[in-house]
Design a protein around this motif. Structure first.
Motif, mmCIF file in Angstrom:
data_model
loop_
_atom_site.group_PDB
_atom_site.id
_atom_site.type_symbol
_atom_site.label_atom_id
_atom_site.label_comp_id
_atom_site.label_asym_id
_atom_site.label_seq_id
_atom_site.Cartn_x
_atom_site.Cartn_y
_atom_site.Cartn_z
ATOM 1 N N UNK A 1 1.005 -1.180 0.005
ATOM 2 C CA UNK A 1 -0.073 0.036 -0.048
ATOM 3 C C UNK A 1 0.996 1.332 -0.001
ATOM 4 N N UNK A 2 1.861 1.082 0.770
ATOM 5 C CA UNK A 2 3.037 2.413 0.757
ATOM 6 C C UNK A 2 3.636 2.600 -0.569
ATOM 7 N N UNK A 3 3.976 1.724 -1.195
ATOM 8 C CA UNK A 3 4.531 1.642 -2.591
ATOM 9 C C UNK A 3 3.471 2.272 -3.480
ATOM 10 N N UNK A 4 2.266 1.849 -3.681
ATOM 11 C CA UNK A 4 1.313 2.426 -4.447
ATOM 12 C C UNK A 4 1.081 4.021 -4.142
ATOM 13 N N UNK A 5 1.159 4.214 -2.704
ATOM 14 C CA UNK A 5 0.789 5.524 -2.588
ATOM 15 C C UNK A 5 2.414 6.500 -2.879
ATOM 16 N N UNK A 6 3.527 5.845 -2.763
ATOM 17 C CA UNK A 6 4.741 6.605 -3.202
ATOM 18 C C UNK A 6 4.479 6.709 -4.758
ATOM 19 N N UNK A 7 3.980 5.682 -5.562
ATOM 20 C CA UNK A 7 3.776 5.690 -6.766
ATOM 21 C C UNK A 7 2.911 7.147 -7.309
ATOM 22 N N UNK A 8 1.888 7.174 -6.446
ATOM 23 C CA UNK A 8 1.095 8.403 -6.694
ATOM 24 C C UNK A 8 1.798 9.721 -6.371
ATOM 25 N N UNK A 9 2.370 9.754 -5.326
ATOM 26 C CA UNK A 9 3.098 10.966 -5.029
ATOM 27 C C UNK A 9 4.140 11.212 -6.096
ATOM 28 N N UNK A 10 4.800 10.298 -6.690
ATOM 29 C CA UNK A 10 5.898 10.531 -7.585
ATOM 30 C C UNK A 10 5.094 11.161 -8.858
ATOM 31 N N UNK A 11 3.999 10.650 -9.244
ATOM 32 C CA UNK A 11 3.168 11.090 -10.351
ATOM 33 C C UNK A 11 2.897 12.615 -10.146
ATOM 34 N N UNK A 12 2.576 12.954 -8.571
ATOM 35 C CA UNK A 12 2.441 14.391 -8.608
ATOM 36 C C UNK A 12 3.584 15.305 -8.798
ATOM 37 N N UNK A 13 4.794 14.673 -8.384
ATOM 38 C CA UNK A 13 5.650 15.382 -8.597
ATOM 39 C C UNK A 13 6.163 15.616 -9.942
ATOM 40 N N UNK A 14 5.980 14.591 -10.733
ATOM 41 C CA UNK A 14 6.363 14.627 -12.120
ATOM 42 C C UNK A 14 5.525 15.697 -13.007
ATOM 43 N N UNK A 15 4.439 15.409 -12.503
ATOM 44 C CA UNK A 15 3.519 16.607 -13.250
ATOM 45 C C UNK A 15 3.976 17.981 -13.116
ATOM 46 N N UNK A 16 4.339 18.179 -11.866
ATOM 47 C CA UNK A 16 4.706 19.718 -11.651
ATOM 48 C C UNK A 16 5.990 19.785 -12.069
ATOM 49 N N UNK A 17 7.087 18.896 -12.020
ATOM 50 C CA UNK A 17 8.276 19.059 -12.762
ATOM 51 C C UNK A 17 8.183 19.455 -14.412
ATOM 52 N N UNK A 18 7.076 18.591 -15.103
ATOM 53 C CA UNK A 18 7.019 18.740 -16.435
ATOM 54 C C UNK A 18 6.299 20.350 -16.627
ATOM 55 N N UNK A 19 5.399 20.657 -15.854
ATOM 56 C CA UNK A 19 4.877 21.979 -16.061
ATOM 57 C C UNK A 19 5.830 23.003 -15.963
ATOM 58 N N UNK A 20 6.575 22.935 -14.870
ATOM 59 C CA UNK A 20 7.749 23.976 -14.634
ATOM 60 C C UNK A 20 8.933 24.144 -15.680
ATOM 61 N N UNK A 21 9.149 22.914 -16.246
ATOM 62 C CA UNK A 21 10.193 22.809 -17.300
ATOM 63 C C UNK A 21 9.664 23.658 -18.590
ATOM 64 N N UNK A 22 8.289 23.121 -18.819
ATOM 65 C CA UNK A 22 7.587 23.690 -19.969
ATOM 66 C C UNK A 22 7.335 24.938 -20.020
ATOM 67 N N UNK A 23 6.996 25.456 -18.723
ATOM 68 C CA UNK A 23 6.805 27.052 -18.746
ATOM 69 C C UNK A 23 8.285 27.724 -18.906
ATOM 70 N N UNK A 24 9.455 27.287 -18.438
ATOM 71 C CA UNK A 24 10.614 27.590 -18.529
ATOM 72 C C UNK A 24 11.015 27.675 -20.032
ATOM 73 N N UNK A 25 10.776 26.598 -21.006
ATOM 74 C CA UNK A 25 11.305 26.508 -22.347
ATOM 75 C C UNK A 25 10.390 27.710 -22.941
#
Length: 381
Positions: free
Chosen positions: A239-263
């Protein structure tokens, strides 16, 4: 599988997203981290008021009866905001141990206090020699007529230095690497004989190394069968790994958005760097990794309800492999596309990369879970 959210789940998603948008900007996070405990007590109270601390627990204990999908929604929002509070340690890890292993009396006493934000927990399961093997336990629990005595060392106990109570895995019988003979014990954070050395983690959270020297535990504070706790630990880890996967997706989403805005805003040679085709291709690569991770995180959350242990374990390990690989791919691209500013403490993208790097290692990296998949016969038989 049905990937559509229910009306209640959509409301939960909107509520958590709104709270993070209003209260958890990158500047706010820096202020929270500077507080005494390394996170915001006021935000912890907000989580309690919104029902997030009660969400996964049964209604009879003051919870809301939420499941893995609700946890996925919350953890994804927390990943986007890069929260510092001990939600994962208290609600997902320790809370999972209580849900799956505690007696009715223990649940009735402890879960309402968690739901109301009155108690914070930590789960001490890692040891210096154990790496990713949760059954590798040297900490000893010795029984006598008055209860149990614990002696041993636990490392990287997430939020162990700010917890009110700590759940400790300890060996009651057998050899160091046997799955049988492990028990779970509820210990007060200020118990005589317990020494706690707290420190900040690579990603800005808090953790602790804990030493137990003849720490007394009453029989009433043993969680479940003291000789057969590993199935509970294993299930909570999934259950904790599944939660970490979701947390990772949230972070990835924000990283992609920040990087796209910078470009879209950074200029070089008189042009926006986002107009360069090679950088556009790299931005698309980030998006592909994000969407693959999102799909696998959803798959992991839905498969937690699978009754077939082997199929469930396969799904969880496969999802963690994807998240680990995407953490490296998205993190590397985001830093390189930002250039030198991506490595500064004043800019957010480096902090996200640090956190997803920690998610990569928690509860098994890609190599570990690929090995598990090989033993289990691959993702599908």
């Amino acid at each position: 599988m049905n990937f559509d959210l229910t009306e209640e789940q959509r409301l939960l998603k909107d509520s958590v997203a709104r709270l993070m948008l209003d209260k958890y900007g990158f500047g706010d996070r820096g202020g929270y981290r500077a507080q005494g405990r390394g996170y915001s007590e006021s935000m912890w109270s907000s989580y309690a008021e919104l029902g997030l601390l009660a969400m996964p627990f049964a209604e009879e204990y003051g919870g809301f009866g939420g499941g893995p999908v609700e946890t996925m929604i919350v953890m994804e929002a927390f990943g986007e905001a890069l929260i510092l509070e001990p939600y994962f340690a208290t609600v997902v890890l320790a809370g999972g141990i209580l849900r799956h292993g505690a007696s009715h009396t223990q649940k009735a006493e402890l879960i309402p206090a968690i739901a109301q934000g009155q108690l914070k927990f930590a789960f001490a399961y890692l040891e210096p020699q154990s790496r990713y093997d949760l059954f590798d336990v040297k900490t000893l629990a010795t029984e006598d007529e008055n209860g149990w005595t614990l002696s041993g060392t636990k490392g990287l106990v997430l939020h162990g230095d700010t917890a009110d109570k700590i759940i400790v895995s300890a060996r009651t019988s057998g050899d160091t690497r046997q799955e049988h003979g492990i028990g779970l014990f509820l210990v007060e954070a200020d118990a005589p004989g317990l020494t706690c050395r707290g420190y900040p983690t690579h990603s800005g959270l808090r953790a602790a190394d804990i030493t137990l020297e003849h720490v007394r535990v009453d029989a009433a504070n043993v969680i479940g069968d003291p000789a057969n706790a590993f199935p509970v630990i294993s299930r909570v880890a999934e259950e904790a790994i599944a939660a970490l996967c979701a947390e990772g997706v949230g972070a990835f989403s924000r990283m992609q958005a920040i990087t796209l805005d910078y470009l879209k805003t950074r200029e070089q040679f008189g042009k926006k760097i986002g107009s360069f085709q090679v950088l556009q291709h790299r931005a698309v690569d980030m998006l592909v990794e994000l969407e693959q991770s999102r799909s696998m995180a959803m798959y992991a959350a839905l498969m937690l309800g699978e009754s077939d242990d082997t199929e469930r374990e396969r799904a969880i390990s496969a999802a963690k492999v994807q998240i680990c690989r995407s953490a490296k791919a998205i993190g590397t691209q985001s830093i390189q596309l930002h250039g030198g500013i991506g490595m500064t403490m004043e800019y957010s993208i480096g902090h996200y990369f640090k956190h997803v790097s920690m998610i990569d290692k928690l509860l098994g990296d890609a190599d570990h879970h690929l090995g598990r998949l090989a033993v289990l016969g691959g993702l599908s038989s």
